[in-house]
Design a protein around this motif. Sequence first.
Motif, PDB file in Angstrom:
ATOM      1  N   LYS A   1       5.519 -17.134  -5.923  1.00 43.71           N
ATOM      2  CA  LYS A   1       6.617 -16.540  -5.152  1.00 43.71           C
ATOM      3  C   LYS A   1       6.126 -15.325  -4.375  1.00 43.71           C
ATOM      4  CE  LYS A   1       9.897 -14.553  -7.608  1.00 43.71           C
ATOM      5  NZ  LYS A   1      11.127 -14.437  -8.444  1.00 43.71           N
ATOM      6  N   GLY A   2       5.308 -14.517  -5.024  1.00 39.53           N
ATOM      7  CA  GLY A   2       4.759 -13.347  -4.345  1.00 39.53           C
ATOM      8  C   GLY A   2       3.688 -13.702  -3.343  1.00 39.53           C
ATOM      9  N   LEU A   3       2.712 -14.516  -3.760  1.00 44.57           N
ATOM     10  CA  LEU A   3       1.574 -14.847  -2.905  1.00 44.57           C
ATOM     11  C   LEU A   3       1.997 -15.687  -1.700  1.00 44.57           C
ATOM     12  CD1 LEU A   3      -1.464 -14.932  -2.341  1.00 44.57           C
ATOM     13  CD2 LEU A   3      -1.621 -16.884  -3.912  1.00 44.57           C
ATOM     14  N   ALA A   4       2.695 -16.794  -1.955  1.00 41.73           N
ATOM     15  CA  ALA A   4       3.111 -17.671  -0.863  1.00 41.73           C
ATOM     16  C   ALA A   4       4.158 -17.001   0.013  1.00 41.73           C
ATOM     17  CB  ALA A   4       3.653 -18.988  -1.433  1.00 41.73           C
ATOM     18  N   GLY A   5       5.003 -16.166  -0.604  1.00 39.75           N
ATOM     19  CA  GLY A   5       6.028 -15.499   0.176  1.00 39.75           C
ATOM     20  C   GLY A   5       5.439 -14.612   1.261  1.00 39.75           C
TER      21      GLY A   5
ATOM     22  N   GLY B   1       1.098 -11.566  -7.383  1.00 43.35           N
ATOM     23  CA  GLY B   1       1.014 -12.502  -6.270  1.00 43.35           C
ATOM     24  C   GLY B   1       1.031 -11.802  -4.925  1.00 43.35           C
ATOM     25  N   VAL B   2       1.944 -10.859  -4.745  1.00 47.67           N
ATOM     26  CA  VAL B   2       2.027 -10.114  -3.489  1.00 47.67           C
ATOM     27  C   VAL B   2       0.724  -9.368  -3.220  1.00 47.67           C
ATOM     28  CG1 VAL B   2       3.139  -8.131  -2.367  1.00 47.67           C
ATOM     29  CG2 VAL B   2       4.532  -9.877  -3.493  1.00 47.67           C
ATOM     30  N   LEU B   3       0.225  -8.676  -4.231  1.00 48.00           N
ATOM     31  CA  LEU B   3      -0.966  -7.846  -4.045  1.00 48.00           C
ATOM     32  C   LEU B   3      -2.247  -8.667  -3.994  1.00 48.00           C
ATOM     33  CD1 LEU B   3       0.133  -4.903  -6.328  1.00 48.00           C
ATOM     34  CD2 LEU B   3       0.072  -4.951  -3.829  1.00 48.00           C
ATOM     35  N   LEU B   4      -2.201  -9.884  -4.516  1.00 48.75           N
ATOM     36  CA  LEU B   4      -3.351 -10.771  -4.367  1.00 48.75           C
ATOM     37  C   LEU B   4      -3.586 -11.089  -2.891  1.00 48.75           C
ATOM     38  CD1 LEU B   4      -5.432 -12.222  -6.149  1.00 48.75           C
ATOM     39  CD2 LEU B   4      -3.908 -14.210  -6.168  1.00 48.75           C
ATOM     40  N   TYR B   5      -2.509 -11.087  -2.123  1.00 52.76           N
ATOM     41  CA  TYR B   5      -2.628 -11.281  -0.674  1.00 52.76           C
ATOM     42  C   TYR B   5      -2.997  -9.979   0.036  1.00 52.76           C
ATOM     43  CZ  TYR B   5      -1.400 -12.645   4.099  1.00 52.76           C
ATOM     44  OH  TYR B   5      -1.439 -12.906   5.454  1.00 52.76           O
TER      45      TYR B   5
ATOM     46  N   LEU C   1      14.566 -12.869   4.255  1.00 55.90           N
ATOM     47  CA  LEU C   1      13.979 -14.009   3.546  1.00 55.90           C
ATOM     48  C   LEU C   1      13.120 -13.542   2.377  1.00 55.90           C
ATOM     49  CD1 LEU C   1      12.958 -16.313   6.540  1.00 55.90           C
ATOM     50  CD2 LEU C   1      14.867 -16.627   4.956  1.00 55.90           C
ATOM     51  N   ALA C   2      12.408 -12.445   2.555  1.00 53.83           N
ATOM     52  CA  ALA C   2      11.568 -11.914   1.481  1.00 53.83           C
ATOM     53  C   ALA C   2      12.426 -11.534   0.273  1.00 53.83           C
ATOM     54  CB  ALA C   2      10.776 -10.706   1.969  1.00 53.83           C
TER      55      ALA C   2
ATOM     56  N   TYR D   1       3.832  -4.747   4.632  1.00 56.14           N
ATOM     57  CA  TYR D   1       3.946  -4.079   3.336  1.00 56.14           C
ATOM     58  C   TYR D   1       5.394  -4.124   2.836  1.00 56.14           C
ATOM     59  CZ  TYR D   1      -0.419  -1.947   5.078  1.00 56.14           C
ATOM     60  OH  TYR D   1      -1.656  -1.724   5.613  1.00 56.14           O
ATOM     61  N   ALA D   2       6.326  -3.882   3.752  1.00 54.57           N
ATOM     62  CA  ALA D   2       7.740  -3.897   3.381  1.00 54.57           C
ATOM     63  C   ALA D   2       8.179  -5.288   2.941  1.00 54.57           C
ATOM     64  CB  ALA D   2       8.596  -3.420   4.554  1.00 54.57           C
ATOM     65  N   THR D   3       7.633  -6.303   3.597  1.00 57.61           N
ATOM     66  CA  THR D   3       7.942  -7.685   3.204  1.00 57.61           C
ATOM     67  C   THR D   3       7.511  -7.945   1.763  1.00 57.61           C
ATOM     68  OG1 THR D   3       7.731  -8.466   5.491  1.00 57.61           O
ATOM     69  CG2 THR D   3       7.503 -10.106   3.743  1.00 57.61           C
ATOM     70  N   GLY D   4       6.292  -7.531   1.432  1.00 55.98           N
ATOM     71  CA  GLY D   4       5.827  -7.698   0.061  1.00 55.98           C
ATOM     72  C   GLY D   4       6.687  -6.931  -0.924  1.00 55.98           C
ATOM     73  N   PHE D   5       7.036  -5.690  -0.560  1.00 54.85           N
ATOM     74  CA  PHE D   5       7.867  -4.884  -1.457  1.00 54.85           C
ATOM     75  C   PHE D   5       9.230  -5.532  -1.673  1.00 54.85           C
ATOM     76  CE2 PHE D   5      11.144  -1.635  -2.015  1.00 54.85           C
ATOM     77  CZ  PHE D   5      10.734  -1.086  -3.218  1.00 54.85           C
TER      78      PHE D   5
END
Length: 201
Positions: free
Chosen positions: A61-65, A109-113, A8-9, A80-84
């Motif tokens: 997309k990054g943050l909510a994902g 967005g990913v790293l904001l989380y 899904l990521a 971490y892998a999900t964000g990557f």
Amino acid sequence: MTLLAFVLAYLLGSVPFGLLFARAVGVDLLRCGSGNIGTTNAFRCAGPVVGTLTLVFDVLKGLAGVFLLAPLVYAPWALYATGFLIILGHTKSAFLRFRGGKAIATSFGVLLYLNPWAILLAAAAFAAVVAWTRTVSLGSITAGVVYPLLTPFFRHDPLFILLSYALGAYAIWLHRENIRRLLAGKEPKFTFGPRRDRPLR
């Protein structure tokens, strides 16, 4: 569940919001400007409304994902892998024959989380460089250098620190053509557009 989160990521990261928004106003980002589906090319080719929407949705997309998929994983490495994978999906979209953008907004967005203070400081460095030079790629490269250097001050997990350096290196590698143009003095300055007649570079 972890495997489902990974799939899904990647698929979520693959959604090319900039391309979809631009096509809604009759612009094909793949055939305009740099051919990139990200915020800068959306601003240049389709104007500030599409550019702003692209920025907002790529960040979300990054943050909510990561936020929504976090309950499906049970170990830090999996998160971490999900964000990557969200970031990878943006750069190698399953819906665009593995083409994509440079994922600066999505990475933010990913790293904001995952690491908010370090990425906010890196974003401040990005904004300062862009304001001074009006060159988005230079700001992005700067953030790619600054972010991993700041990470050890906020996170002490060796795996996360290693991932941060990998993400910084990946961001710089994705900007390799921009670096060549910067060294040659040919990198375009940021404009709000639209400039639909720009040749594909």
